[in-house]
Scaffold this active site. Structure first.
Site, PDB file in Angstrom:
ATOM      1  N   CYS A 113       0.818  -1.233   0.000  1.00 24.68           N
ATOM      2  CA  CYS A 113       0.000   0.000   0.000  1.00 24.68           C
ATOM      3  C   CYS A 113       0.843   1.270   0.000  1.00 24.68           C
ATOM      4  O   CYS A 113       0.344   2.345  -0.341  1.00 24.68           O
ATOM      5  CB  CYS A 113      -0.952   0.002   1.184  1.00 24.68           C
ATOM      6  SG  CYS A 113      -2.134  -1.350   1.103  1.00 24.68           S
ATOM      7  N   HIS A 250      -3.113   7.470   1.855  1.00 24.91           N
ATOM      8  CA  HIS A 250      -3.517   6.143   1.388  1.00 24.91           C
ATOM      9  C   HIS A 250      -4.911   5.870   1.939  1.00 24.91           C
ATOM     10  O   HIS A 250      -5.210   6.182   3.101  1.00 24.91           O
ATOM     11  CB  HIS A 250      -2.513   5.090   1.874  1.00 24.91           C
ATOM     12  CG  HIS A 250      -3.022   3.691   1.672  1.00 24.91           C
ATOM     13  ND1 HIS A 250      -3.487   3.249   0.447  1.00 24.91           N
ATOM     14  CD2 HIS A 250      -3.160   2.649   2.525  1.00 24.91           C
ATOM     15  CE1 HIS A 250      -3.879   1.991   0.567  1.00 24.91           C
ATOM     16  NE2 HIS A 250      -3.699   1.607   1.816  1.00 24.91           N
ATOM     17  N   ASN A 280     -10.019   0.094  -0.601  1.00 23.81           N
ATOM     18  CA  ASN A 280      -8.558   0.150  -0.511  1.00 23.81           C
ATOM     19  C   ASN A 280      -7.977  -0.434  -1.802  1.00 23.81           C
ATOM     20  O   ASN A 280      -8.085  -1.639  -2.035  1.00 23.81           O
ATOM     21  CB  ASN A 280      -8.104  -0.642   0.715  1.00 23.81           C
ATOM     22  CG  ASN A 280      -6.595  -0.632   0.913  1.00 23.81           C
ATOM     23  OD1 ASN A 280      -5.851  -0.234   0.020  1.00 23.81           O
ATOM     24  ND2 ASN A 280      -6.149  -1.080   2.060  1.00 23.81           N
TER      25      ASN A 280
HETATM   26  O1  UT7 Z   1      -3.874  -0.772   3.460  1.00 22.73           O
HETATM   27  C1  UT7 Z   1      -2.871  -1.399   4.204  1.00 22.73           C
HETATM   28  C2  UT7 Z   1      -3.092  -1.399   5.620  1.00 22.73           C
HETATM   29  N1  UT7 Z   1      -4.336  -2.002   6.016  1.00 22.73           N
HETATM   30  C3  UT7 Z   1      -5.097  -1.354   6.867  1.00 22.73           C
HETATM   31  O2  UT7 Z   1      -4.806  -0.231   7.177  1.00 22.73           O
HETATM   32  C4  UT7 Z   1      -6.272  -2.056   7.502  1.00 22.73           C
HETATM   33  C5  UT7 Z   1      -6.223  -1.788   8.980  1.00 22.73           C
HETATM   34  N2  UT7 Z   1      -7.301  -2.375   9.698  1.00 22.73           N
HETATM   35  C6  UT7 Z   1      -8.587  -1.962   9.604  1.00 22.73           C
HETATM   36  O3  UT7 Z   1      -8.902  -1.104   8.808  1.00 22.73           O
HETATM   37  C7  UT7 Z   1      -9.581  -2.520  10.573  1.00 22.73           C
HETATM   38  O4  UT7 Z   1      -8.920  -3.231  11.597  1.00 22.73           O
HETATM   39  C8  UT7 Z   1     -10.638  -3.459   9.908  1.00 22.73           C
HETATM   40  C9  UT7 Z   1     -11.582  -2.641   9.056  1.00 22.73           C
HETATM   41  C10 UT7 Z   1      -9.953  -4.487   9.050  1.00 22.73           C
HETATM   42  C11 UT7 Z   1     -11.478  -4.149  10.980  1.00 22.73           C
HETATM   43  O5  UT7 Z   1     -12.059  -3.202  11.854  1.00 22.73           O
HETATM   44  P1  UT7 Z   1     -11.948  -3.409  13.443  1.00 22.73           P
HETATM   45  O6  UT7 Z   1     -12.737  -2.334  14.050  1.00 22.73           O
HETATM   46  O7  UT7 Z   1     -10.489  -3.504  13.766  1.00 22.73           O
HETATM   47  O8  UT7 Z   1     -12.715  -4.760  13.647  1.00 22.73           O
HETATM   48  P2  UT7 Z   1     -12.172  -6.142  14.250  1.00 22.73           P
HETATM   49  O9  UT7 Z   1     -11.215  -6.777  13.321  1.00 22.73           O
HETATM   50  O10 UT7 Z   1     -11.768  -5.882  15.647  1.00 22.73           O
HETATM   51  O11 UT7 Z   1     -13.514  -6.985  14.231  1.00 22.73           O
HETATM   52  C12 UT7 Z   1     -14.661  -6.626  15.025  1.00 22.73           C
HETATM   53  C13 UT7 Z   1     -15.744  -7.658  14.809  1.00 22.73           C
HETATM   54  C14 UT7 Z   1     -15.253  -9.094  14.937  1.00 22.73           C
HETATM   55  O12 UT7 Z   1     -16.256  -9.837  15.592  1.00 22.73           O
HETATM   56  P3  UT7 Z   1     -16.119 -10.203  17.148  1.00 22.73           P
HETATM   57  O13 UT7 Z   1     -14.818 -10.953  17.263  1.00 22.73           O
HETATM   58  O14 UT7 Z   1     -16.076  -8.865  17.859  1.00 22.73           O
HETATM   59  O15 UT7 Z   1     -17.348 -10.994  17.411  1.00 22.73           O
HETATM   60  C15 UT7 Z   1     -15.136  -9.555  13.522  1.00 22.73           C
HETATM   61  O16 UT7 Z   1     -15.320 -10.952  13.361  1.00 22.73           O
HETATM   62  O17 UT7 Z   1     -16.262  -7.539  13.481  1.00 22.73           O
HETATM   63  C16 UT7 Z   1     -16.281  -8.827  12.846  1.00 22.73           C
HETATM   64  N3  UT7 Z   1     -16.101  -8.658  11.427  1.00 22.73           N
HETATM   65  C17 UT7 Z   1     -17.124  -8.432  10.583  1.00 22.73           C
HETATM   66  N4  UT7 Z   1     -18.453  -8.330  10.762  1.00 22.73           N
HETATM   67  C18 UT7 Z   1     -19.215  -8.068   9.680  1.00 22.73           C
HETATM   68  C19 UT7 Z   1     -14.948  -8.672  10.718  1.00 22.73           C
HETATM   69  N5  UT7 Z   1     -15.190  -8.450   9.426  1.00 22.73           N
HETATM   70  C20 UT7 Z   1     -16.529  -8.292   9.308  1.00 22.73           C
HETATM   71  C21 UT7 Z   1     -17.386  -8.037   8.225  1.00 22.73           C
HETATM   72  N6  UT7 Z   1     -18.717  -7.933   8.457  1.00 22.73           N
HETATM   73  N7  UT7 Z   1     -16.937  -7.884   6.970  1.00 22.73           N
END
Ligand code: UT7
Length: 323
Positions: A113, A250, A280
């Protein structure tokens, strides 16, 4: 002092738009979750015949047209991509051929990225040392082809597309009033590889592999890394957040974008956001966002533009340039 000045820009997106609602029928997700956690509302996905090289070629042609240049005016093509058409030859060489360029050189650069920021830095070094006069810098990706479409934690986040800019050597005064690239700051650190990587490759599995990400772990590092390199760029140029006309980050997640802008002290009305429309697009996201904001007249000649990115590796970097 030679400066690398932006002479033209272009972009290209696949024909197919995929909304969050469409993804609800593919994986266990909701539009509400995706919008709240990421800010993404839709993304463009490459269809048959659309590849990293075809998208990159289209973006390059638009940049050449806008600059009023012919391909013969370019000495070097750098393509930032992690999703090349082939393992080799380089996508840049493929695009060089598609554009009918019979001289000069092209190569790919891979920093995920952060790829576009790394490619701009490389192009600027070629120009400032006199090795090139005009460089076509392309960020082009088809991440849809390396996603695990059964993994809701990653497949909803990414999109495909390409953006390009042309940098040209112009004599400057050596002050920050000059147009062109004023400073670049790059970093990498391989110790967090498993937090964001592709689980295949020619020399390991012999397959292309699929993207794997511990999103929350990447998120934790993002804002700190971004603000570190941006502050180093401010220090190197004697500028501050108040001098910045446009932050073009980004586009991974609106929460990372907002968090970085707040920490840097840059008001949100000076931030270019396209993550809602493009998702992204990895190395393509910054040049796509530049094309949107320069295309609609927000970014004007003479504006101080700050670019920053963070991604797999980890890699991260910032570029400060006067448009
Ligand atoms: O571009 C290069 C660098 N990449 C990035 O910058 C990405 C960085 N990370 C992020 O943007 C975020 O961490 C994400 C968008 C990927 C995830 O957001 P988050 O607020 O960190 O969520 P999380 O991973 O802590 O997940 C929260 C909950 C989980 O459920 P539980 O364990 O709380 O029951 C996940 O299983 O959301 C669940 N979850 C979803 N639910 C519905 C994960 N993906 C999804 C989804 N739809 N697509």
């Amino acid at each position: 002092m030679i400066r690398s000045v932006v002479r033209g820009f272009g972009s290209s997106l696949p024909a197919r738009v995929v909304t969050n609602q469409e993804l609800e029928s593919m994986v266990d997700t909701t539009d509400e979750w995706i919008v709240q956690r990421t800010g993404i509302r839709q993304r463009y996905l490459a269809g048959e015949g659309e590849t990293t090289a075809s998208l990159g070629e289209a973006a390059a042609r638009e940049a050449l047209d806008r600059a009023g240049l012919m391909i013969d005016d370019i000495d070097l093509i750098i393509v930032a991509t992690s999703t090349p058409d082939n393992t080799f030859p380089a996508t840049a060489v493929n695009i060089q051929h598609r554009l009918g360029m019979k001289h000069g050189v092209g190569f790919d650069l891979q920093a995920v990225c952060s790829g576009f920021v790394f490619a701009l830095t490389t192009a600027d070094a070629y120009i400032r040392t006199g090795l090139a006069k005009r460089v076509l810098v392309i960020g082009a990706e088809t991440f849809s082809r390396i996603l695990d479409w059964t993994d809701r934690t990653t497949c909803v986040l990414f999109g495909d597309g390409a953006g390009a800019i042309i940098l040209e050597a112009v004599e400057g005064e050596g002050t920050i009033a000059d147009r062109g690239v004023l400073t670049t700051k790059l970093r990498s650190d391989g110790s967090n590889k498993e937090k964001l990587y592709v689980d295949g490759g020619p020399s390991t599995t012999g397959t292309v592999g699929q993207l794997r990400m511990q999103g929350r772990e990447v998120f934790k590092h993002a804002v700190g890394m971004i603000t570190d390199v941006v502050e180093a760029a401010f220090e190197a140029t004697g500028t501050t957040a108040d001098d910045v006309d446009w932050l073009v980050p980004h586009q991974a997640n609106i929460r990372i974008i907002d968090g970085s802008a707040k920490k840097l002290g840059i008001p949100l009305e000076k931030v270019v956001v396209t993550v809602d429309q493009h998702g992204n697009t990895s190395a393509a996201s910054i040049p796509l966002a530049l094309a949107v904001a320069a295309g609609d007249g927000r970014i004007k000649q003479g504006d101080l533009v700050l670019l920053e990115a963070m991604g797999g590796g980890f890699t991260w970097g910032a570029v400060l340039l006067r448009w």
